[in-house]
Design a protein around this motif. Structure first.
Motif, PDB file in Angstrom:
ATOM      1  N   VAL A  86     -48.265 -19.671  46.862  1.00 33.98           N
ATOM      2  CA  VAL A  86     -48.755 -18.593  46.007  1.00 33.98           C
ATOM      3  C   VAL A  86     -47.561 -17.810  45.475  1.00 33.98           C
ATOM      4  O   VAL A  86     -46.470 -17.857  46.039  1.00 33.98           O
ATOM      5  N   ALA A  87     -47.785 -17.091  44.384  1.00 34.86           N
ATOM      6  CA  ALA A  87     -46.762 -16.202  43.826  1.00 34.86           C
ATOM      7  C   ALA A  87     -47.454 -15.026  43.162  1.00 34.86           C
ATOM      8  O   ALA A  87     -48.468 -15.207  42.483  1.00 34.86           O
ATOM      9  N   VAL A  88     -46.931 -13.826  43.379  1.00 31.75           N
ATOM     10  CA  VAL A  88     -47.469 -12.636  42.729  1.00 31.75           C
ATOM     11  C   VAL A  88     -46.904 -12.592  41.317  1.00 31.75           C
ATOM     12  O   VAL A  88     -45.686 -12.591  41.124  1.00 31.75           O
ATOM     13  N   ILE A  89     -47.798 -12.567  40.337  1.00 30.19           N
ATOM     14  CA  ILE A  89     -47.385 -12.549  38.939  1.00 30.19           C
ATOM     15  C   ILE A  89     -47.302 -11.126  38.410  1.00 30.19           C
ATOM     16  O   ILE A  89     -46.408 -10.786  37.654  1.00 30.19           O
ATOM     17  N   GLN A  90     -48.257 -10.291  38.838  1.00 31.75           N
ATOM     18  CA  GLN A  90     -48.290  -8.920  38.329  1.00 31.75           C
ATOM     19  C   GLN A  90     -48.976  -8.018  39.339  1.00 31.75           C
ATOM     20  O   GLN A  90     -49.936  -8.430  39.996  1.00 31.75           O
ATOM     21  N   LEU A 105     -50.028  -8.200  49.753  1.00 31.18           N
ATOM     22  CA  LEU A 105     -49.979  -6.936  49.020  1.00 31.18           C
ATOM     23  C   LEU A 105     -48.546  -6.421  48.865  1.00 31.18           C
ATOM     24  O   LEU A 105     -48.219  -5.783  47.873  1.00 31.18           O
ATOM     25  N   PHE A 106     -47.666  -6.713  49.813  1.00 29.46           N
ATOM     26  CA  PHE A 106     -46.299  -6.190  49.802  1.00 29.46           C
ATOM     27  C   PHE A 106     -45.264  -7.185  49.290  1.00 29.46           C
ATOM     28  O   PHE A 106     -44.063  -6.921  49.337  1.00 29.46           O
ATOM     29  N   ALA A 107     -45.699  -8.330  48.803  1.00 28.29           N
ATOM     30  CA  ALA A 107     -44.769  -9.356  48.317  1.00 28.29           C
ATOM     31  C   ALA A 107     -44.126  -8.934  46.998  1.00 28.29           C
ATOM     32  O   ALA A 107     -44.708  -8.182  46.217  1.00 28.29           O
ATOM     33  N   SER A 108     -42.942  -9.439  46.760  1.00 34.33           N
ATOM     34  CA  SER A 108     -42.225  -9.164  45.517  1.00 34.33           C
ATOM     35  C   SER A 108     -42.748 -10.044  44.386  1.00 34.33           C
ATOM     36  O   SER A 108     -43.238 -11.145  44.620  1.00 34.33           O
ATOM     37  N   LEU A 109     -42.602  -9.558  43.168  1.00 33.53           N
ATOM     38  CA  LEU A 109     -43.029 -10.314  41.994  1.00 33.53           C
ATOM     39  C   LEU A 109     -42.237 -11.607  41.862  1.00 33.53           C
ATOM     40  O   LEU A 109     -41.015 -11.621  42.040  1.00 33.53           O
ATOM     41  N   GLY A 110     -42.946 -12.689  41.551  1.00 29.43           N
ATOM     42  CA  GLY A 110     -42.316 -13.961  41.250  1.00 29.43           C
ATOM     43  C   GLY A 110     -41.793 -14.748  42.433  1.00 29.43           C
ATOM     44  O   GLY A 110     -41.339 -15.876  42.281  1.00 29.43           O
ATOM     45  N   VAL A 138     -52.330 -13.143  40.988  1.00 30.69           N
ATOM     46  CA  VAL A 138     -51.609 -14.107  41.807  1.00 30.69           C
ATOM     47  C   VAL A 138     -51.782 -15.507  41.238  1.00 30.69           C
ATOM     48  O   VAL A 138     -52.867 -15.866  40.779  1.00 30.69           O
ATOM     49  N   LYS A 139     -50.716 -16.297  41.284  1.00 23.93           N
ATOM     50  CA  LYS A 139     -50.807 -17.704  40.902  1.00 23.93           C
ATOM     51  C   LYS A 139     -51.074 -18.501  42.173  1.00 23.93           C
ATOM     52  O   LYS A 139     -50.292 -18.456  43.129  1.00 23.93           O
TER      53      LYS A 139
END
Length: 73
Positions: free
Chosen positions: A38-42, A4-9, A50-51
Motif C-alpha cells: 500500500v502507499a498513501v497518496i494523499q 494513519l501516520f505513514a508518510s506520503l508516497g 491510499v493506493k
C-alpha cells in the motif's frame, strides 16, 4: 505503525488489520490483506487516499488507524 501516520508516497506493507469483525472483513474486501503493498497518496481532512494494488481508495481516519503497516524494505 498505523497507516494513519505513514508518510506520503512511501511503499508500505500491511502487517495486521484490527477492529471489529465487520470492519476487518470490509478492509480485507478492499485489498488490505496481510502482506499487501500500500502507499498513501494523499492526506485529506476526513482520512487518507491510499493506493492498494491498482486502485485508489479513500478511507476514514478510524479505519486507517486499524491498519498496521511497516516500510517495505
Amino acid at each position: 505503525m498505523p497507516l494513519l501516520f505513514a508518510s506520503l508516497g512511501q511503499e508500505l506493507v500491511v502487517k495486521n488489520v484490527g477492529g471489529a469483525p465487520a470492519i476487518k472483513q470490509h478492509l480485507f474486501e478492499m485489498g488490505f490483506n496481510v502482506g499487501s503493498s500500500v502507499a498513501v497518496i494523499q492526506k485529506i481532512d476526513s482520512g487518507l487516499i491510499v493506493k492498494v494494488k491498482e486502485s485508489r481508495i479513500a478511507i476514514d481516519r478510524n479505519m486507517a488507524s486499524k491498519i498496521m503497516v511497516s516500510v517495505r524494505s
